[in-house]
Design a protein around this motif. Sequence first.
Motif, short mmCIF file in Angstrom:
data_model
loop_
_atom_site.label_atom_id
_atom_site.label_comp_id
_atom_site.label_asym_id
_atom_site.label_seq_id
_atom_site.Cartn_x
_atom_site.Cartn_y
_atom_site.Cartn_z
N THR A 14 0.83 -1.20 0.00
CA THR A 14 0.00 0.00 0.00
C THR A 14 0.86 1.25 0.00
O THR A 14 1.87 1.32 0.70
CB THR A 14 -0.95 0.03 1.21
N ALA A 15 0.46 2.23 -0.79
CA ALA A 15 1.15 3.52 -0.80
C ALA A 15 0.60 4.40 0.30
O ALA A 15 1.13 5.44 0.61
CB ALA A 15 0.99 4.20 -2.16
N LYS A 16 -0.50 3.94 0.89
CA LYS A 16 -1.11 4.72 1.97
C LYS A 16 -0.45 4.34 3.27
O LYS A 16 0.01 3.25 3.47
CB LYS A 16 -2.62 4.44 2.03
N ASP A 17 -0.47 5.32 4.19
CA ASP A 17 0.26 5.12 5.41
C ASP A 17 -0.69 5.06 6.60
O ASP A 17 -0.28 4.89 7.72
CB ASP A 17 1.21 6.32 5.41
N GLY A 18 -2.03 5.21 6.33
CA GLY A 18 -2.98 5.27 7.43
C GLY A 18 -3.34 3.91 7.98
O GLY A 18 -3.40 2.92 7.27
N GLU A 19 -3.61 3.85 9.26
CA GLU A 19 -3.96 2.61 9.92
C GLU A 19 -5.27 2.04 9.38
O GLU A 19 -5.45 0.84 9.28
CB GLU A 19 -4.08 2.83 11.43
N TYR A 20 -6.18 2.94 8.96
CA TYR A 20 -7.48 2.47 8.45
C TYR A 20 -7.28 1.62 7.21
O TYR A 20 -7.90 0.57 7.05
CB TYR A 20 -8.40 3.65 8.13
N ASP A 21 -6.42 2.06 6.30
CA ASP A 21 -6.19 1.32 5.07
C ASP A 21 -5.56 -0.03 5.37
O ASP A 21 -5.91 -1.05 4.77
CB ASP A 21 -5.30 2.12 4.13
N VAL A 22 -4.63 -0.06 6.31
CA VAL A 22 -3.99 -1.32 6.70
C VAL A 22 -5.01 -2.25 7.31
O VAL A 22 -5.09 -3.44 6.98
CB VAL A 22 -2.84 -1.05 7.69
N ALA A 23 -5.84 -1.72 8.22
CA ALA A 23 -6.86 -2.54 8.89
C ALA A 23 -7.85 -3.09 7.87
O ALA A 23 -8.27 -4.25 7.97
CB ALA A 23 -7.60 -1.70 9.93
N GLU A 24 -8.22 -2.29 6.87
CA GLU A 24 -9.14 -2.77 5.84
C GLU A 24 -8.52 -3.94 5.08
O GLU A 24 -9.20 -4.93 4.79
CB GLU A 24 -9.48 -1.64 4.86
N GLY A 25 -7.24 -3.85 4.77
CA GLY A 25 -6.57 -4.94 4.07
C GLY A 25 -6.58 -6.22 4.90
O GLY A 25 -6.85 -7.30 4.38
N LEU A 26 -6.29 -6.11 6.20
CA LEU A 26 -6.28 -7.28 7.06
C LEU A 26 -7.68 -7.85 7.22
O LEU A 26 -7.88 -9.07 7.25
CB LEU A 26 -5.70 -6.92 8.43
N ASP A 27 -8.68 -6.98 7.31
CA ASP A 27 -10.06 -7.43 7.48
C ASP A 27 -10.58 -8.15 6.24
O ASP A 27 -11.49 -8.98 6.34
CB ASP A 27 -10.98 -6.26 7.82
N THR A 28 -10.08 -7.82 5.06
CA THR A 28 -10.53 -8.50 3.85
C THR A 28 -9.81 -9.82 3.63
O THR A 28 -10.11 -10.55 2.69
CB THR A 28 -10.36 -7.62 2.59
N GLY A 29 -8.85 -10.14 4.50
CA GLY A 29 -8.21 -11.45 4.44
C GLY A 29 -6.73 -11.46 4.15
O GLY A 29 -6.14 -12.53 4.02
N ALA A 30 -6.09 -10.30 4.05
CA ALA A 30 -4.64 -10.28 3.84
C ALA A 30 -3.92 -10.79 5.08
O ALA A 30 -4.42 -10.64 6.20
CB ALA A 30 -4.17 -8.86 3.50
N ASP A 31 -2.76 -11.38 4.89
CA ASP A 31 -2.00 -11.93 6.00
C ASP A 31 -0.96 -10.95 6.54
O ASP A 31 -0.57 -11.03 7.69
CB ASP A 31 -1.29 -13.21 5.55
#
Length: 232
Positions: A80-97
């Motif tokens: 991700t080019a984004k640095d925000g926690e929300y974007d990271v959390a969204e990625g983990l919630d959709t199933g990323a490891d």
Amino acid sequence: MSRILIVEDEVSLTKVLRRGFEAEGLRVDVAHDGNEGLRLALEQEYDAIILDVMLPGMDGHRVCSMIRAAELWTPILMLTAKDGEYDVAEGLDTGADDYLTKPFSYLILQARLRALLRRGSRGRADTVRVGDLALLPQSRRCTRLGTEIPLTAKEFDLLAALARSPGITISKGALLEEVWDLPADGDPNVVEVHVSALRRKIDQPFADRARKLLHTSRGLGYRLVPAETESA
């Protein structure tokens, strides 16, 4: 020989990554948009997928979600080019490891990928229990009070690391080394984000029926405490 899929629209970056991974003996497939990445992920067998968030056609979160909806559990590392926690959390919630924020070090990417590729190689006990929480390492399943809890590979590895020493505080540095194969003085935010994701899955849904399991020892780390032995 391990086979990986890179889904990334930056052609120059994919060339560098492909050259580096192939030099290490990996087989590499590449897709430059989300639709093609999803097609390859569903049609071919991969040992790991490196998936960018910002993609033409279909974004990485949607691709990840659809891979998991198809009940494919290939480890996914999101870029991700984004640095925000929300974007990271969204990625983990959709199933990323796991995730990595651009720009990143190739050495760090290598370490994260090695950890994902290695995830199924360790010997495991039949069942690990901490109070009303049960981990089944062989099938990588987790239940609490009889309810199945879907976890990503990294969430499972983190929870298992804590569950092997119930009641004992484990530092972020130790977790970075054990779960991510990173130096103990690496970025603690990696651990913090995954701990937050775990809390949303193993504690919050059970708040009306059980006491919390995952605790923070401020300035020290985290511990998993059996609910029946938790002190007030």
